[in-house]
Design a protein around this motif. Sequence first.
Motif, PDB file in Angstrom:
ATOM      1  N   ALA A   1      -1.476  -3.932   8.855  1.00 36.53           N
ATOM      2  CA  ALA A   1      -0.497  -3.354   7.956  1.00 36.53           C
ATOM      3  C   ALA A   1       0.638  -2.760   8.774  1.00 36.53           C
ATOM      4  CB  ALA A   1      -1.151  -2.269   7.104  1.00 36.53           C
TER       5      ALA A   1
ATOM      6  N   TYR B   1       0.167   5.299   1.210  1.00 42.00           N
ATOM      7  CA  TYR B   1      -0.678   6.306   1.820  1.00 42.00           C
ATOM      8  C   TYR B   1       0.096   7.623   1.798  1.00 42.00           C
ATOM      9  CZ  TYR B   1      -3.562   2.579   3.883  1.00 42.00           C
ATOM     10  OH  TYR B   1      -4.397   1.511   4.077  1.00 42.00           O
TER      11      TYR B   1
ATOM     12  N   GLY C   1       7.024   7.263  11.715  1.00 40.90           N
ATOM     13  CA  GLY C   1       5.963   6.592  10.982  1.00 40.90           C
ATOM     14  C   GLY C   1       4.831   6.182  11.902  1.00 40.90           C
TER      15      GLY C   1
ATOM     16  N   LYS D   1      -5.019  14.255   7.833  1.00 39.57           N
ATOM     17  CA  LYS D   1      -5.054  12.841   8.161  1.00 39.57           C
ATOM     18  C   LYS D   1      -4.359  12.018   7.090  1.00 39.57           C
ATOM     19  CE  LYS D   1      -9.636  11.895   6.209  1.00 39.57           C
ATOM     20  NZ  LYS D   1     -10.980  11.346   6.520  1.00 39.57           N
ATOM     21  N   VAL D   2      -4.083  10.800   7.441  1.00 41.54           N
ATOM     22  CA  VAL D   2      -3.463   9.856   6.522  1.00 41.54           C
ATOM     23  C   VAL D   2      -4.514   9.397   5.518  1.00 41.54           C
ATOM     24  CG1 VAL D   2      -2.291   7.644   6.342  1.00 41.54           C
ATOM     25  CG2 VAL D   2      -1.871   9.117   8.318  1.00 41.54           C
TER      26      VAL D   2
ATOM     27  N   PHE E   1       3.707   7.247   2.971  1.00 36.26           N
ATOM     28  CA  PHE E   1       3.959   6.031   3.737  1.00 36.26           C
ATOM     29  C   PHE E   1       3.703   4.808   2.872  1.00 36.26           C
ATOM     30  CE2 PHE E   1       4.703   7.769   7.825  1.00 36.26           C
ATOM     31  CZ  PHE E   1       3.853   8.856   7.997  1.00 36.26           C
TER      32      PHE E   1
ATOM     33  N   MET F   1       3.950  13.659   3.342  1.00 33.80           N
ATOM     34  CA  MET F   1       4.676  12.481   3.792  1.00 33.80           C
ATOM     35  C   MET F   1       4.016  11.276   3.139  1.00 33.80           C
ATOM     36  SD  MET F   1       7.114  11.396   5.871  1.00 33.80           S
ATOM     37  CE  MET F   1       7.336  12.097   7.502  1.00 33.80           C
TER      38      MET F   1
ATOM     39  N   TYR G   1       0.833  -1.197   0.000  1.00 31.71           N
ATOM     40  CA  TYR G   1       0.000   0.000   0.000  1.00 31.71           C
ATOM     41  C   TYR G   1       0.872   1.253   0.000  1.00 31.71           C
ATOM     42  CZ  TYR G   1      -2.878  -3.634   2.160  1.00 31.71           C
ATOM     43  OH  TYR G   1      -3.504  -4.809   2.434  1.00 31.71           O
TER      44      TYR G   1
ATOM     45  N   GLN H   1       0.200  11.699   3.756  1.00 29.08           N
ATOM     46  CA  GLN H   1      -0.291  12.577   4.819  1.00 29.08           C
ATOM     47  C   GLN H   1       0.227  13.981   4.541  1.00 29.08           C
ATOM     48  OE1 GLN H   1       1.332  11.920   8.757  1.00 29.08           O
ATOM     49  NE2 GLN H   1      -0.568  12.560   9.736  1.00 29.08           N
TER      50      GLN H   1
ATOM     51  N   PHE I   1       3.735  -0.171   8.695  1.00 23.52           N
ATOM     52  CA  PHE I   1       4.079   1.029   7.966  1.00 23.52           C
ATOM     53  C   PHE I   1       5.572   1.319   8.036  1.00 23.52           C
ATOM     54  CE2 PHE I   1       0.147   3.246   6.751  1.00 23.52           C
ATOM     55  CZ  PHE I   1      -0.787   2.421   7.341  1.00 23.52           C
ATOM     56  N   GLY I   2       6.090   1.888   6.967  1.00 23.36           N
ATOM     57  CA  GLY I   2       7.437   2.406   6.980  1.00 23.36           C
ATOM     58  C   GLY I   2       7.489   3.754   7.676  1.00 23.36           C
ATOM     59  N   GLN I   3       8.703   4.281   7.775  1.00 26.21           N
ATOM     60  CA  GLN I   3       8.904   5.558   8.459  1.00 26.21           C
ATOM     61  C   GLN I   3       8.472   6.751   7.611  1.00 26.21           C
ATOM     62  OE1 GLN I   3       9.164   4.327  11.497  1.00 26.21           O
ATOM     63  NE2 GLN I   3      10.777   5.759  12.026  1.00 26.21           N
TER      64      GLN I   3
ATOM     65  N   TYR J   1      -3.405   3.483  15.713  1.00 24.95           N
ATOM     66  CA  TYR J   1      -1.996   3.689  15.395  1.00 24.95           C
ATOM     67  C   TYR J   1      -1.501   4.923  16.154  1.00 24.95           C
ATOM     68  CZ  TYR J   1      -1.961   0.412  11.435  1.00 24.95           C
ATOM     69  OH  TYR J   1      -2.009  -0.716  10.648  1.00 24.95           O
TER      70      TYR J   1
ATOM     71  N   PHE K   1      -5.453   7.045   2.016  1.00 25.52           N
ATOM     72  CA  PHE K   1      -5.120   5.911   1.172  1.00 25.52           C
ATOM     73  C   PHE K   1      -4.885   6.365  -0.262  1.00 25.52           C
ATOM     74  CE2 PHE K   1      -5.327   1.694  -0.533  1.00 25.52           C
ATOM     75  CZ  PHE K   1      -6.135   1.758  -1.669  1.00 25.52           C
TER      76      PHE K   1
ATOM     77  N   SER L   1      -3.597   0.232  -3.337  1.00 25.02           N
ATOM     78  CA  SER L   1      -3.214  -1.078  -2.822  1.00 25.02           C
ATOM     79  C   SER L   1      -2.813  -1.961  -4.000  1.00 25.02           C
ATOM     80  CB  SER L   1      -4.348  -1.722  -2.030  1.00 25.02           C
ATOM     81  OG  SER L   1      -5.517  -1.832  -2.809  1.00 25.02           O
TER      82      SER L   1
END
Lengths: 113, 116
Positions: A102, A35, B43, A42-43, A91, A89, A33, A37, A104-106, B36, A45, A48
Motif C-alpha cells: 500500500a 487509516y 506520511g 499507532k496507525v 492517511f 492524522m 484504504y 493516527q 500512503f498519502g502525506q 514503514y 485501520f 478498505s
Amino acid sequence: EPEVTQTPSHQVTQMGQEVILRCVPISNHLYFYWYRQILGQKVEFLVSFYNNEISEKSEIFDDQFSVERPDGSNFTLKIRSTKLEDSAMYFCASSEGVLTEAFFGQGTRLTVV
Amino acid sequence: AQSVTQPDIHITVSEGASLELRCNYSYGATPYLFWYVQSPGQGLQLLLKYFSGDTLVQGIKGFEAEFKRSQSSFNLRKPSVHWSDAAEYFCAVAQGTNFGNEKLTFGTGTRLTIIP
C-alpha cells in the motif's frame, strides 16, 4: 513517480460539523484504504474499499463515517458530525492488487475544536 | 486476530553505528510483513516488505529485515545509520483474503534518535 495525494493537509473544524477528507489514489490502483493516527499513537485501520464497496471496516468506522469514490479518481472520507476524539492524522492509501504494498498519502491532520 | 509488537518505544543510536529494530507478530497463517518509516510531519513510506521466498529482504535507504518464523520476528537492521534516519519506524502485518483485503495492522512504532 506516482503518488497518493491528500487534501487538505490540515483541517480545523468545530465539533458537530461535517468534514470531507479527499484523496486521489494512484491511477491504476484498485484497492483503497483509510487509516488514522491519533497523536502519539499507532496507525489504525479504518476501512478498505474495492469494486465500489466497502470490503472491511473497523470498529472505529461507525455510522458517523462514510467513504465514497464519486468520480473514478477521488476517494473521500466523510465524518458527519465530528467529535473531539476524531482529531487525528488521517492517511489514505491505495494498492494495485492483492498483497501488493500500500502506498500512503502525506495525510490530513484533522483538528476538532 | 493478528497483532504486532514493537518492544522498543525509543532507541538512541550514534551516527555510524549499527541499528536493529525489533518486531514480533502474531498471526495464524503465513504473514505478510512490512516496515514503514514516518519522518516528522510526513506520511508513511515503505522501507521493505516480505511476502515469501528469501527470508532476508533488502529495502530502500540501506535497510534490510529478516523474517524468522521460529521466533515470529521481522527485525529491521541497518549496518551504519545516518542522521537522516531519525524517524518513527512502524512494523506492520497484512492478511490477504479472496477479496484482496490488505488491511494492515501496525505496531506502536519505535522512535529512532540519532546522536553525533
